[in-house]
Design an enzyme around this catalytic site. Structure first.
Site, short mmCIF file in Angstrom:
data_model
loop_
_atom_site.label_atom_id
_atom_site.label_comp_id
_atom_site.label_asym_id
_atom_site.label_seq_id
_atom_site.Cartn_x
_atom_site.Cartn_y
_atom_site.Cartn_z
N ASP A 63 55.61 -42.13 -24.55
CA ASP A 63 55.22 -41.10 -23.58
C ASP A 63 55.62 -41.57 -22.18
OD1 ASP A 63 52.95 -38.60 -23.67
OD2 ASP A 63 53.36 -39.52 -21.71
N ASN A 117 47.39 -31.85 -29.63
CA ASN A 117 46.88 -30.75 -28.81
C ASN A 117 47.56 -29.46 -29.25
OD1 ASN A 117 45.29 -32.48 -27.19
ND2 ASN A 117 47.08 -33.01 -25.96
N VAL A 145 53.52 -29.13 -23.69
CA VAL A 145 54.92 -28.97 -24.12
C VAL A 145 54.95 -28.13 -25.40
CG1 VAL A 145 57.04 -30.14 -24.82
CG2 VAL A 145 55.55 -31.18 -23.08
N HIS A 170 53.96 -31.87 -31.20
CA HIS A 170 54.01 -33.33 -31.05
C HIS A 170 52.63 -33.90 -31.35
CE1 HIS A 170 53.15 -31.44 -27.18
NE2 HIS A 170 52.36 -32.45 -26.91
N HIS A 208 50.33 -37.39 -30.58
CA HIS A 208 50.20 -38.59 -29.76
C HIS A 208 49.66 -39.71 -30.63
CE1 HIS A 208 50.23 -36.35 -25.77
NE2 HIS A 208 49.92 -35.36 -26.60
P1 5GP Z 1 50.56 -32.39 -24.42
O1 5GP Z 1 49.66 -32.28 -23.22
O2 5GP Z 1 51.50 -31.22 -24.51
O3 5GP Z 1 49.83 -32.67 -25.69
O4 5GP Z 1 51.43 -33.71 -24.18
C1 5GP Z 1 52.70 -33.70 -23.58
C2 5GP Z 1 53.04 -35.14 -23.30
O5 5GP Z 1 54.42 -35.21 -23.02
C3 5GP Z 1 52.32 -35.74 -22.10
O6 5GP Z 1 51.56 -36.89 -22.53
C4 5GP Z 1 53.44 -36.11 -21.14
O7 5GP Z 1 53.21 -37.32 -20.44
C5 5GP Z 1 54.63 -36.21 -22.06
N1 5GP Z 1 55.91 -35.91 -21.43
C6 5GP Z 1 56.19 -34.85 -20.65
N2 5GP Z 1 57.49 -34.87 -20.26
C7 5GP Z 1 58.02 -35.97 -20.84
C8 5GP Z 1 59.35 -36.53 -20.83
O8 5GP Z 1 60.27 -36.03 -20.21
N3 5GP Z 1 59.54 -37.67 -21.54
C9 5GP Z 1 58.52 -38.27 -22.25
N4 5GP Z 1 58.82 -39.40 -22.90
N5 5GP Z 1 57.27 -37.77 -22.29
C10 5GP Z 1 57.03 -36.63 -21.58
#
Ligand code: 5GP
Length: 121
Positions: free
Chosen positions: A33, A91, A100, A104, A106
């Site tokens: 991340d 999520n 996003v 995905h 985590h």
């Molecule tokens: P969500 O809130 O959708 O469950 O998690 C999205 C995750 O994607 C977040 O923890 C954020 O830090 C990560 N993230 C967003 N943009 C990027 C990126 O460009 N590269 C990487 N490696 N992680 C990202």
């Protein structure tokens, strides 16, 4: 929800944006991340275009589903947290806090992770 082919993880899958890769197989990709919330914070994504776990559960093939689940445990093993314990978080949608729109999971670890769900601030 219609899949947005320009979401950030789709662009990572196409190699348009770099990632720090941890693991890859025919169906999944895992990478660190960009904003880690724990010493180990790795994202595991399917290579197929699925917006969320709702979409994936309804439409993914059995091999895709098995690969994604196995990849999560494989990533924990690669990160060295299998023995100490770790957390898998997914999520989904607005209340779930999904930012996003490409499915995905985590993988968190490397410290005691505290409460399962944060209290509202
Ligand atoms: P969500 O809130 O959708 O469950 O998690 C999205 C995750 O994607 C977040 O923890 C954020 O830090 C990560 N993230 C967003 N943009 C990027 C990126 O460009 N590269 C990487 N490696 N992680 C990202």
């Amino acid at each position: 929800m219609t899949y947005d082919p320009n979401n950030i993880f789709a662009r990572i899958l196409r190699g348009e944006i770099p990632c720090n890769k941890v693991y890859e197989d025919d169906f999944t990709l895992a990478f660190h991340d960009i904003s880690p919330q724990a010493p180990v914070h790795i994202l595991v994504i399917p290579k197929g275009q699925y917006t969320s776990l709702d979409d994936f559960a309804a439409n993914a093939s059995e091999p895709e589903a098995a690969a994604l689940l196995r990849a999560c445990a494989k990533v924990a093993e690669i990160a060295g947290v299998t023995g100490t314990g770790w957390r898998l978080l997914g999520n989904v949608g607005a209340d779930g806090g999904q930012e996003v729109p490409h499915l995905h999971f985590h993988v968190f670890g490397g410290r005691h992770l505290g409460r399962m769900v944060a209290k509202p601030s």
